[in-house]
Design an enzyme around this catalytic site. Sequence first.
Site, short mmCIF file in Angstrom:
data_model
loop_
_atom_site.label_atom_id
_atom_site.label_comp_id
_atom_site.label_asym_id
_atom_site.label_seq_id
_atom_site.Cartn_x
_atom_site.Cartn_y
_atom_site.Cartn_z
N SER A 554 0.84 -1.19 0.00
CA SER A 554 0.00 0.00 0.00
C SER A 554 0.89 1.25 0.00
CB SER A 554 -0.95 -0.04 1.20
OG SER A 554 -1.99 0.88 1.04
N ASP A 640 -9.79 -3.39 -5.70
CA ASP A 640 -9.23 -2.68 -4.55
C ASP A 640 -9.65 -1.21 -4.61
OD1 ASP A 640 -7.70 -1.46 -2.62
OD2 ASP A 640 -5.79 -2.30 -3.30
N HIS A 675 -8.03 -4.96 -1.55
CA HIS A 675 -6.80 -4.44 -0.96
C HIS A 675 -6.08 -5.47 -0.09
CE1 HIS A 675 -4.21 -1.03 -0.21
NE2 HIS A 675 -4.27 -1.24 1.09
#
Length: 706
Positions: A554, A640, A675
Amino acid sequence: MSLSPKTPFQNLPSPPVAEKKPVTDTRHGITRTDDYAWMRAENWQAMFKDPSLLDPAIRTHLETENAYMEAGMGDTAELQKVLFAEMRGRIKEDDSSVPMKDGPYAYGTLYVTGGEQPHFFRTPRDGGEKHVLLNGDKEAEGKDYFRLSGIDNSTDHGFGIWGYDDKGSEYFTLRIRDLATGEDLSDVIENTGGGGVWAPDGKSFFYTLQDENHRPSKVFHHILGTSQTGDRLVYEEKDPGFFMGVGGSLLDDFIYIDIHDHETSEYRLISTKDLTAEPKLVAVREEGVEYSMTEGGDVFYILTNDGDAKDFKIMEAPVEAPGKENWKEIVPHEPGRLIISHMAFARHLVWLERREGLPRIVVRDRATGDEHAIAFAEEAYSLGLSGAAEYDTNVIRFSYSSMTTPSQLFDYDMVTRERVLLKTQEVPSGHNPEDYVTRRVMAPAPDGELVPVSLLYRKDTPLDGSAPCLLYGYGAYGITIPASFNTNNLSLADRGFVYAIAHIRGGKEKGFAWYENGKMEHKQNTFKDFIAAADYLNQQKFTSYVNIIAEGGSAGGMLMGAIANIAPEKFAGIIAAVPFVDVLNTMLDDTLPLTPPEWPEWGNPIESEEEYHWIASYSPYDNIGAKPYPPILAISGLIDPRVTYWEPTKWIAKLREVAPEAGPYFLKTNMAAGHGGKSGRFQRLEEIAFEYSFAIKVAGKMAAAV
């Protein structure tokens, strides 16, 4: 440029070549051309809810990338199976949590042998037969992806709100379960943030609704037995730059509406004595001022950085008049002592703080003001405060672990100071902490700051520079990466790896200033700190540059993209999970879910030319050059909503175009996940085994690893 002799990726087929469709954009008099902007699906909002709507050309490209990745990683198939078996063997499959007492019951979670999903149960308060309230494995049957958000029981213990996401897009559906019969009511609440807060009578609840841009912008009040279309709008946040959540107090006296971005917050309260009343503002939002609240009977305790309290202080205000003009300091600000969270109980105030990078729990007697702390002696460890589900109690719960010590769960009597060990994490395949070493070292950054680095390795690992190293980093949003026990890391340590966590600026490991000096115009410090950690590990011969594999996900994936551009020669390989690498384009697109709320973290390049230049100076996608990049593995999820699939897809395509002789570059897209990757506990292990097999292959340890 040429492939390093150590690089094991030989005889690969030709990599995918993405079509170029130039799109120009001019901001602040600066024109950029993006050849791969077409990879952003125009219908992304609809696609997140129904992935079949994805443009066929984009789908074909992603599938081609997946095929190329399979070709490059095909020889690790057996290693992945071995790693998976090891990791699974360290998990107690039929595990159960220690139930938390709440009224006449105690609530907990369990897993069954072979099961992927949690089961939520309750027992009589003082023990007895488990009654399963929600069987996650049953609910997940027939679904490629399934994630539970949990179940929250009503005050009278008659009903439970439970939520699920069956796509990975983080749009949760809420259902209401009769906890006595196990049957769900007809109520169905869609597109929520994942949970709700009960009114004390158990006949209604409050929840947040995600808008079409995936932002929780509205709070609604739902009455059982009615349609979602008739739910009353309680509060709407008009500013797209703010997140919103809804919570409740242990005393069930108030519903909290928490409105915040990454540096500013605001609370509004609904008294449960009048559920139809307008939410009452506590303190108007002021840029840079954060506060959070917990109720202590006739007072609120308010954790805030107001004034010059960068590392936070605790204030007190009367319940009847909680406005800022009535705040009274009771726990003063101490520079270098970061107060992370706080809870109030009938006779005690409790907070979790961090000093010199190490956490501890502090307990204050509300009547006398006497304080004492709970801390541990290891060089690096993790401490978590679970609190309690009841207000009138002397007992709180906390967890402790280190990188070598399995997690331990304690009940702690705040009066007698007795510590009762409830459970120690069981490692079925066996684990001897004495076989491993955990250390915390300090790496000097270019500006003289010392960057903490947590290390795990076997005692017999040679520290002569020959050991491979997986160096993990994050460095954003003030998130602290704990030095906690993780059984998966043992698979690397047992193969001679040094596992390292660089606690770089952008987190709060060394206080709030550590965060401030790793964001906005100071973002470059995050990258310099990570590279400084690699330099130190190389200099001290824990490893060497040719043996360091960097990993981050991320915002940590953005870190991976940045350090790849700055110092590619110092890393043998890079693993970037759901990487936020197209920073400038994303921050220029205010329709994306996280863009407006993220401006205080990165800058707003739409409004500010200066902030545009900050981001442009490091945005990984915009700074790719003809450099000796190491092998790179990027992992993304098609649906995501946090880091959209097109960011790593564009990044890999451009790397391959600009630096074709370096790499190679692999993109793995989970076509049915978001995600967090796959949702099941063992499915997730498969993904970790895949990532670790890449690291082992890059390190040249394949032959000895199986």
